[in-house]
Motif scaffolding. Structure first.
Motif, mmCIF file in Angstrom:
data_model
loop_
_atom_site.group_PDB
_atom_site.id
_atom_site.type_symbol
_atom_site.label_atom_id
_atom_site.label_comp_id
_atom_site.label_asym_id
_atom_site.label_seq_id
_atom_site.Cartn_x
_atom_site.Cartn_y
_atom_site.Cartn_z
ATOM 1 N N THR A 1 -3.076 14.659 7.878
ATOM 2 C CA THR A 1 -3.163 13.586 8.406
ATOM 3 C C THR A 1 -3.740 11.932 6.303
ATOM 4 O O THR A 1 -4.063 12.167 6.065
ATOM 5 N N ALA A 2 -3.473 11.070 7.135
ATOM 6 C CA ALA A 2 -4.196 10.115 6.022
ATOM 7 C C ALA A 2 -5.263 10.109 6.221
ATOM 8 O O ALA A 2 -6.154 10.256 7.220
ATOM 9 N N GLY A 3 -5.474 10.474 4.899
ATOM 10 C CA GLY A 3 -7.471 10.125 4.593
ATOM 11 C C GLY A 3 -7.927 10.607 3.404
ATOM 12 O O GLY A 3 -7.060 10.067 2.394
ATOM 13 N N PRO A 4 -9.374 10.276 3.031
ATOM 14 C CA PRO A 4 -10.037 10.261 1.599
ATOM 15 C C PRO A 4 -9.079 11.612 1.144
ATOM 16 O O PRO A 4 -9.033 12.090 1.873
ATOM 17 N N ILE A 5 -9.098 11.089 -0.684
ATOM 18 C CA ILE A 5 -8.791 12.549 -1.702
ATOM 19 C C ILE A 5 -9.884 11.813 -2.014
ATOM 20 O O ILE A 5 -10.681 11.345 -2.449
ATOM 21 N N ALA A 6 -11.042 13.847 -1.223
ATOM 22 C CA ALA A 6 -12.502 13.560 -2.361
ATOM 23 C C ALA A 6 -12.044 15.189 -3.238
ATOM 24 O O ALA A 6 -11.895 15.923 -2.429
ATOM 25 N N VAL A 7 -12.598 14.759 -4.856
ATOM 26 C CA VAL A 7 -12.047 16.331 -5.307
ATOM 27 C C VAL A 7 -13.478 16.724 -5.651
ATOM 28 O O VAL A 7 -14.676 16.137 -6.153
ATOM 29 N N ASP B 1 -3.712 27.128 2.624
ATOM 30 C CA ASP B 1 -2.341 25.677 1.471
ATOM 31 C C ASP B 1 -2.525 24.321 3.172
ATOM 32 O O ASP B 1 -2.237 23.304 2.528
ATOM 33 N N GLY B 2 -3.489 23.812 3.838
ATOM 34 C CA GLY B 2 -3.742 22.835 4.613
ATOM 35 C C GLY B 2 -4.825 22.435 4.041
ATOM 36 O O GLY B 2 -4.604 21.040 3.234
ATOM 37 N N ARG B 3 -5.400 23.340 3.445
ATOM 38 C CA ARG B 3 -7.233 22.682 2.404
ATOM 39 C C ARG B 3 -6.448 21.960 1.535
ATOM 40 O O ARG B 3 -6.730 21.106 0.295
ATOM 41 N N ILE B 4 -5.536 23.326 0.613
ATOM 42 C CA ILE B 4 -5.163 22.312 -0.661
ATOM 43 C C ILE B 4 -3.760 21.134 -0.499
ATOM 44 O O ILE B 4 -4.579 20.165 -1.295
ATOM 45 N N LEU B 5 -3.193 21.303 0.402
ATOM 46 C CA LEU B 5 -3.177 19.821 0.657
ATOM 47 C C LEU B 5 -3.588 18.188 0.580
ATOM 48 O O LEU B 5 -3.138 17.114 0.278
ATOM 49 N N ALA B 6 -4.724 18.630 1.352
ATOM 50 C CA ALA B 6 -5.518 17.236 1.996
ATOM 51 C C ALA B 6 -6.486 17.414 0.799
ATOM 52 O O ALA B 6 -7.857 16.972 0.970
ATOM 53 N N GLY B 7 -6.583 18.304 -0.947
ATOM 54 C CA GLY B 7 -7.596 18.241 -1.987
ATOM 55 C C GLY B 7 -8.771 18.817 -1.112
ATOM 56 O O GLY B 7 -9.497 18.696 -2.327
ATOM 57 N N GLN B 8 -8.799 19.513 -0.115
ATOM 58 C CA GLN B 8 -10.091 19.430 -0.415
ATOM 59 C C GLN B 8 -10.441 21.536 -0.657
ATOM 60 O O GLN B 8 -10.367 22.926 -0.217
ATOM 61 N N PRO C 1 -31.706 21.444 2.409
ATOM 62 C CA PRO C 1 -30.902 21.613 2.628
ATOM 63 C C PRO C 1 -30.693 21.860 4.681
ATOM 64 O O PRO C 1 -31.251 22.949 5.172
ATOM 65 N N TYR C 2 -29.972 20.520 5.776
ATOM 66 C CA TYR C 2 -30.418 20.593 6.702
ATOM 67 C C TYR C 2 -28.880 21.495 7.113
ATOM 68 O O TYR C 2 -28.433 21.167 8.100
ATOM 69 N N GLY C 3 -27.664 21.225 6.035
ATOM 70 C CA GLY C 3 -26.528 21.929 6.645
ATOM 71 C C GLY C 3 -25.451 21.905 5.866
ATOM 72 O O GLY C 3 -25.580 20.067 4.869
ATOM 73 N N LEU C 4 -24.272 21.949 5.894
ATOM 74 C CA LEU C 4 -22.865 21.650 5.391
ATOM 75 C C LEU C 4 -22.062 21.103 6.777
ATOM 76 O O LEU C 4 -21.494 21.942 7.532
ATOM 77 N N VAL C 5 -21.459 20.398 6.297
ATOM 78 C CA VAL C 5 -21.099 19.480 7.773
ATOM 79 C C VAL C 5 -19.249 19.065 7.265
ATOM 80 O O VAL C 5 -19.467 18.781 6.084
ATOM 81 N N HIS C 6 -17.773 19.627 6.980
ATOM 82 C CA HIS C 6 -17.027 19.515 6.674
ATOM 83 C C HIS C 6 -15.998 19.145 7.303
ATOM 84 O O HIS C 6 -16.317 19.406 9.049
ATOM 85 N N GLY C 7 -15.379 18.032 6.763
ATOM 86 C CA GLY C 7 -14.205 17.247 7.498
ATOM 87 C C GLY C 7 -13.081 17.021 6.850
ATOM 88 O O GLY C 7 -13.344 17.524 5.770
ATOM 89 N N PRO C 8 -12.594 15.212 6.893
ATOM 90 C CA PRO C 8 -12.180 14.844 6.327
ATOM 91 C C PRO C 8 -12.910 15.007 4.680
ATOM 92 O O PRO C 8 -11.888 14.671 3.258
ATOM 93 N N LEU C 9 -14.050 14.499 4.827
ATOM 94 C CA LEU C 9 -14.884 15.257 3.793
ATOM 95 C C LEU C 9 -16.108 15.999 3.937
ATOM 96 O O LEU C 9 -16.018 16.438 5.182
#
Length: 339
Positions: free
Chosen positions: A136-142, A87-94, A180-188
């Protein structure tokens, strides 16, 4: 260990029986009295799905599932934690991460039989209703879910990733091929990639700025000795510049808070005679570090390096521009403010 031995013996007996055991039969098997067998049954019922069968006036008990399933079955708290993350990932747009986690959640729930669902549903409903992941506040990236799966496929098959990439400075997309050296997840979410045949360091590519992502025919994978955690620790955030030796001084009044704070994965804390602390670590990314330290105003003094002090002055000057044009009063010192 006799009590534990008897308890484990009863667990096995209840799982191996087909017809179930009465309390008297339990007591006879374990050579204990009926009251002791009843207490042991109650303990087992708290940890196992203990079925109760009516047999005339007597009750029989048994554990239907194999013992292995008892220890691999998810609890209501575990399922609720995963639900909150989805649910948190969906609300954050991730959405890309949310889709993978939602798929996992569906599989976990689907693996439960009807009896298990009835057992955890009341607790799951209560926990899911009153448990959230804070957004929290942060970028919205689809990010398209297929972008993540394509990159993961490239990692698994040892091939490069090809895509078109745009930036704020260059809105016209350009074709890229990277290892590809890796995937890094966060606000983006970022792909850490390196151009084939070049000695440059890997760089970040935002997944939301990629289009036409595909697995390349060109082979390419990170070296066996590549350590993503070590690479990430060389910078405070996304921006990378020359690594600096950072020294922060925390007054005694703020020392308890600082002790429970992680400034950097490799930080070292030194206790000083007056109760204050000195925090040391080496990292790049001075702008992001300065913006983080901004939230510690009045509680931290930057001792080193000079470049971090200079960047902090720049960020303070930029922050002053957010004030109304008719409110350009100087920043008061703590003494002046309290006087």
């Amino acid at each position: 260990m006799a009590k534990l031995d008897r308890l484990l013996a009863l667990v096995h007996a209840l799982s191996e029986t087909v017809e179930g055991l009465t309390l008297d039969e339990m007591a006879e098997r374990l050579d204990v009295n009926r009251r002791t067998a009843e207490r042991m049954r109650n303990v087992i019922a708290r940890h196992f799905d203990l079925d109760e069968i009516a047999d005339d006036r007597r009750k029989r008990f048994l554990i239907r599932d194999s013992l292995r399933r008892v220890y691999t079955r998810p609890t209501a708290a575990e399922v609720a934690a995963l639900q909150a993350e989805v649910d948190g990932r969906i609300l954050a747009g991730q959405n890309a991460r949310a889709e993978q986690l939602a798929s996992l959640l569906a599989k976990v729930k689907g693996a439960l039989d009807d009896r298990e669902k009835r057992r955890i549903d009341p607790d799951l409903d209560a926990l899911a209703r009153l448990q959230r992941t804070m957004v929290t506040a942060g970028p919205i990236a689809v990010v398209a879910p297929e972008t993540v799966t394509t990159i993961q496929s490239a990692i698994l098959c040892g091939r490069c990733v090809e895509f078109h990439y745009a930036t704020d400075e260059r809105p016209e997309p350009r074709w890229r091929r990277v290892i590809p050296y890796g995937l890094v997840h966060g606000p983006l979410t970022y792909l850490l990639g390196k151009m084939p045949g070049r000695v440059d360091q890997p760089v970040y590519f935002r997944l939301d700025r990629m289009t036409a992502v595909m697995v390349s025919d060109t082979a390419g994978c990170a070296p066996d000795d590549w350590n993503l955690d070590v690479w990430l620790a060389d910078s405070f955030g996304v921006w990378r510049d020359d690594k600096q030796e950072v020294v922060l001084c925390v007054p005694a009044s703020s020392a308890p808070r600082a002790r429970q704070w992680r400034f950097h994965a490799r930080q070292q804390i030194e206790d000083l005679a007056d109760g204050s602390l000195r925090v040391r670590f080496a990292t790049g990314g001075m702008r992001e570090l300065a913006e983080h330290l901004f939230t510690w105003g009045g509680e931290i003094v930057i001792e080193e390096p000079d470049i971090l002090v200079a960047v902090m002055r720049e960020r303070l000057a930029a922050a002053m521009t957010m004030l109304p044009s008719n409110d350009m009063r100087p920043i008061l010192s703590q003494d002046a403010a309290t006087g």
